[in-house]
Design an enzyme around this catalytic site. Structure first.
Site: not given
Length: 179
Positions: A77, A79, A107, A110
């Site tokens: 992801h 992040e 999320c 993250c």
């Protein structure tokens, strides 16, 4: 228990849409940079998410996009990619003073990575509630329905969180992507 007597899962209740925050020019500039990275992710065939980390003096400490499709790594992801690279270069004190700009609400995974990296402030674009409308009900597109704010609230160090913001701009890369 037979299928005939198993309880049915209740449909998800429609959550109220969070009210967008107003940003100053600095936060707007860097959030737009993260949104631009989301567009790059989509152009490369990945899910449309981007992130930027900025020091108090305006130094860009890192930029990243979601690369899960390119790499095959489910943790790729934006992040997590960002804090992975930045925390190898910057001290915990520098990370604590930085702001992470994310094109979307982080999320659970993250948010945990943001916590562990010691980032002190997060500004995000589209919120998880609006994002779920784009994602629909396909199982592989669903997320854990826990706000990043819940993760940050459990942190022993403060993590400021601002968002959603620039929702229309942050939504653009998601239009037509998830269906």
């Amino acid at each position: 228990m037979s299928a005939a007597v198993m309880p049915m899962a209740a449909p998800r209740a429609a959550a109220a849409l969070p009210v967008p925050a107003q940003l100053d020019a600095r936060d707007g500039r860097y959030l737009r940079d993260a949104i631009r990275w989301a567009g790059v992710a989509r152009q490369r065939g990945n899910r449309p998410f981007g992130a930027v980390l900025v020091a108090p003096d305006g130094t860009t400490m890192g930029e990243a996009y979601c690369n899960t499709t390119e790499t095959g790594h489910c943790t790729g992801h934006a992040e997590t990619n960002l804090v992975r690279q930045a925390s190898a270069r910057w001290s915990r004190e520098q990370m604590a003073a930085a702001t992470l700009y994310s094109s979307a609400e982080p999320c659970v995974m993250c948010a945990g990575a943001i916590f562990w990296s010691n980032v002190g402030r997060v500004v995000f674009g589209i919120d998880a509630v609006r994002l779920r409308v784009f994602r629909g009900e396909r199982a592989e597109q669903r997320d854990a329905e826990l706000s990043c704010r819940d993760v940050f609230a459990a942190s022993p160090h403060p993590i400021d969180c601002i968002g959603p913001a620039l929702v229309d701009e942050a939504s653009e890369s998601h239009v037509g992507f998830w269906k």
